[in-house]
Write a protein that holds these residues in place. Structure first.
Motif, PDB file in Angstrom:
ATOM      1  N   PRO A  76      46.087  24.995  64.427  1.00  0.00           N
ATOM      2  CA  PRO A  76      45.512  24.153  63.377  1.00  0.00           C
ATOM      3  C   PRO A  76      44.185  24.700  62.857  1.00  0.00           C
ATOM      4  N   VAL A  77      43.958  24.497  61.558  1.00  0.00           N
ATOM      5  CA  VAL A  77      42.685  24.826  60.915  1.00  0.00           C
ATOM      6  C   VAL A  77      42.266  23.591  60.130  1.00  0.00           C
ATOM      7  N   GLU A  78      41.049  23.137  60.338  1.00  0.00           N
ATOM      8  CA  GLU A  78      40.561  21.944  59.655  1.00  0.00           C
ATOM      9  C   GLU A  78      39.982  22.308  58.288  1.00  0.00           C
ATOM     10  N   CYS A  79      40.473  21.641  57.250  1.00  0.00           N
ATOM     11  CA  CYS A  79      39.953  21.798  55.891  1.00  0.00           C
ATOM     12  C   CYS A  79      39.164  20.538  55.572  1.00  0.00           C
ATOM     13  N   THR A  80      37.847  20.644  55.654  1.00  0.00           N
ATOM     14  CA  THR A  80      36.994  19.475  55.472  1.00  0.00           C
ATOM     15  C   THR A  80      36.884  19.082  54.002  1.00  0.00           C
ATOM     16  N   SER A  81      36.471  17.859  53.781  1.00  0.00           N
ATOM     17  CA  SER A  81      36.333  17.306  52.443  1.00  0.00           C
ATOM     18  C   SER A  81      35.401  18.164  51.589  1.00  0.00           C
ATOM     19  N   GLY A  82      35.785  18.361  50.335  1.00  0.00           N
ATOM     20  CA  GLY A  82      34.986  19.159  49.407  1.00  0.00           C
ATOM     21  C   GLY A  82      35.445  20.595  49.283  1.00  0.00           C
ATOM     22  N   ASN A  83      36.400  21.014  50.101  1.00  0.00           N
ATOM     23  CA  ASN A  83      36.874  22.399  50.099  1.00  0.00           C
ATOM     24  C   ASN A  83      38.261  22.540  49.485  1.00  0.00           C
ATOM     25  N   LEU A  84      38.479  23.677  48.854  1.00  0.00           N
ATOM     26  CA  LEU A  84      39.825  24.176  48.601  1.00  0.00           C
ATOM     27  C   LEU A  84      40.018  25.220  49.693  1.00  0.00           C
TER      28      LEU A  84
ATOM     29  N   PHE B 181      42.771  25.806  39.971  1.00  0.00           N
ATOM     30  CA  PHE B 181      43.637  26.579  39.096  1.00  0.00           C
ATOM     31  C   PHE B 181      43.862  27.958  39.692  1.00  0.00           C
ATOM     32  N   PHE B 182      45.127  28.390  39.731  1.00  0.00           N
ATOM     33  CA  PHE B 182      45.490  29.717  40.228  1.00  0.00           C
ATOM     34  C   PHE B 182      45.883  30.550  39.012  1.00  0.00           C
ATOM     35  N   TYR B 183      45.234  31.717  38.861  1.00  0.00           N
ATOM     36  CA  TYR B 183      45.419  32.558  37.680  1.00  0.00           C
ATOM     37  C   TYR B 183      46.113  33.869  38.027  1.00  0.00           C
TER      38      TYR B 183
ATOM     39  N   LEU C 206      36.760  27.478  50.116  1.00  0.00           N
ATOM     40  CA  LEU C 206      36.147  27.606  48.799  1.00  0.00           C
ATOM     41  C   LEU C 206      35.478  26.282  48.449  1.00  0.00           C
ATOM     42  N   TYR C 207      34.178  26.230  48.682  1.00  0.00           N
ATOM     43  CA  TYR C 207      33.419  24.993  48.486  1.00  0.00           C
ATOM     44  C   TYR C 207      32.612  25.020  47.190  1.00  0.00           C
ATOM     45  N   ARG C 208      31.883  26.122  47.000  1.00  0.00           N
ATOM     46  CA  ARG C 208      31.030  26.253  45.812  1.00  0.00           C
ATOM     47  C   ARG C 208      31.896  26.396  44.567  1.00  0.00           C
ATOM     48  N   CYS C 209      31.550  25.664  43.508  1.00  0.00           N
ATOM     49  CA  CYS C 209      32.301  25.722  42.252  1.00  0.00           C
ATOM     50  C   CYS C 209      32.172  27.120  41.652  1.00  0.00           C
ATOM     51  N   ALA C 210      33.311  27.826  41.551  1.00  0.00           N
ATOM     52  CA  ALA C 210      33.291  29.194  41.021  1.00  0.00           C
ATOM     53  C   ALA C 210      34.712  29.633  40.715  1.00  0.00           C
ATOM     54  N   GLN C 211      34.813  30.727  39.982  1.00  0.00           N
ATOM     55  CA  GLN C 211      36.101  31.402  39.847  1.00  0.00           C
ATOM     56  C   GLN C 211      36.056  32.561  40.838  1.00  0.00           C
ATOM     57  N   TYR C 212      36.940  32.524  41.817  1.00  0.00           N
ATOM     58  CA  TYR C 212      36.968  33.504  42.901  1.00  0.00           C
ATOM     59  C   TYR C 212      38.009  34.577  42.582  1.00  0.00           C
ATOM     60  N   SER C 213      37.576  35.826  42.553  1.00  0.00           N
ATOM     61  CA  SER C 213      38.507  36.947  42.399  1.00  0.00           C
ATOM     62  C   SER C 213      39.086  37.263  43.764  1.00  0.00           C
TER      63      SER C 213
ATOM     64  N   TRP D 215      50.895  34.244  47.501  1.00  0.00           N
ATOM     65  CA  TRP D 215      49.660  34.691  46.856  1.00  0.00           C
ATOM     66  C   TRP D 215      49.826  35.974  46.051  1.00  0.00           C
ATOM     67  N   THR D 216      50.923  36.677  46.180  1.00  0.00           N
ATOM     68  CA  THR D 216      51.073  37.998  45.556  1.00  0.00           C
ATOM     69  C   THR D 216      50.749  38.014  44.060  1.00  0.00           C
ATOM     70  N   PRO D 217      51.225  37.061  43.232  1.00  0.00           N
ATOM     71  CA  PRO D 217      50.910  37.138  41.798  1.00  0.00           C
ATOM     72  C   PRO D 217      49.536  36.569  41.423  1.00  0.00           C
ATOM     73  N   VAL D 218      48.800  35.991  42.382  1.00  0.00           N
ATOM     74  CA  VAL D 218      47.530  35.332  42.077  1.00  0.00           C
ATOM     75  C   VAL D 218      46.388  36.345  42.129  1.00  0.00           C
ATOM     76  N   TRP D 219      45.595  36.392  41.054  1.00  0.00           N
ATOM     77  CA  TRP D 219      44.471  37.316  40.967  1.00  0.00           C
ATOM     78  C   TRP D 219      43.130  36.599  41.079  1.00  0.00           C
ATOM     79  N   SER D 220      43.111  35.288  40.787  1.00  0.00           N
ATOM     80  CA  SER D 220      41.865  34.550  40.938  1.00  0.00           C
ATOM     81  C   SER D 220      42.173  33.059  41.078  1.00  0.00           C
ATOM     82  N   ILE D 221      41.173  32.345  41.626  1.00  0.00           N
ATOM     83  CA  ILE D 221      41.269  30.901  41.815  1.00  0.00           C
ATOM     84  C   ILE D 221      39.968  30.283  41.296  1.00  0.00           C
ATOM     85  N   ARG D 222      40.106  29.233  40.506  1.00  0.00           N
ATOM     86  CA  ARG D 222      38.944  28.435  40.105  1.00  0.00           C
ATOM     87  C   ARG D 222      39.107  27.080  40.773  1.00  0.00           C
ATOM     88  N   ASN D 223      38.156  26.726  41.604  1.00  0.00           N
ATOM     89  CA  ASN D 223      38.285  25.516  42.410  1.00  0.00           C
ATOM     90  C   ASN D 223      37.638  24.286  41.784  1.00  0.00           C
ATOM     91  N   CYS D 224      37.223  24.360  40.539  1.00  0.00           N
ATOM     92  CA  CYS D 224      36.588  23.193  39.914  1.00  0.00           C
ATOM     93  C   CYS D 224      36.815  23.204  38.403  1.00  0.00           C
TER      94      CYS D 224
END
Length: 164
Positions: A80-88, A132-134, A105-112, A155-164
């Motif tokens: 098990p891995v705990e995903c706390t509130s506020g995280n993707l 959003f998965f891009y 991924l907690y901080r609002c950003a587009q992650y490459s 995850w293979t086709p995903v190049w970035s994630i925006r979590n907010c």
């Protein structure tokens, strides 16, 4: 039509498209009922990929990363891995160590994403924010609404994630 009118129309159209795609397609496969503690989701990583022999790790031993950097943990299948509130939270196979690497991924950003390949898991445990998965060309591949249960994702086709 004026430039302002076209911009407003484009924004409204994009919003409606994202809204429709969020309801039209759920991201990947929802996990069966998984434990939830307080405001946390418990993720259980899927079985390790079949090609995890020592020789395949030597060829493709590059650890997945995100930019900007984010906290992460390594874990094995079934733990098990705990995903706390506020995280993707997003887990991907790390061939460099032969374990899953789960990013918080907690901080609002587009992650490459770099070296994210194969099937892993994710859960959007943010408060009121869709993720959003891009793809390679910036197109939206999926939208993960908040408070979803953990789900399996390729995850293979995903190049970035925006979590907010």
């Amino acid at each position: 039509m004026s430039r302002t009118g076209r911009s407003t129309l484009a924004v409204v159209g994009a919003f409606l498209w994202v809204l429709a795609s969020a309801f039209a397609s759920a991201p990947a496969h929802a996990a069966p009922d998984t434990p939830r503690e307080n405001d946390s989701h418990i993720m259980i990583m899927p079985p390790a990929p079949q090609e995890t022999t020592a020789s395949s790790r030597a060829v493709a031993a590059v650890s997945p990363t995100v930019s900007p950097a984010a906290d992460y943990v390594h874990t094995t299948s079934g733990n098990p891995v705990e995903c706390t509130s506020g995280n993707l939270c997003a887990g991907v196979w790390d061939p460099a160590v032969g374990k899953y690497k789960v990013f918080f991924l907690y901080r609002c950003a587009q992650y490459s994403l770099s070296y994210w390949n194969g099937v892993g898991q994710a859960v959007n445990n943010q408060v009121g924010a869709a993720a959003f998965f891009y793809g390679q060309n910036g197109q939206i591949l999926d939208v993960a609404l908040p408070e979803n249960r953990p789900f399996t994702y390729d995850w293979t086709p995903v190049w970035s994630i925006r979590n907010c």
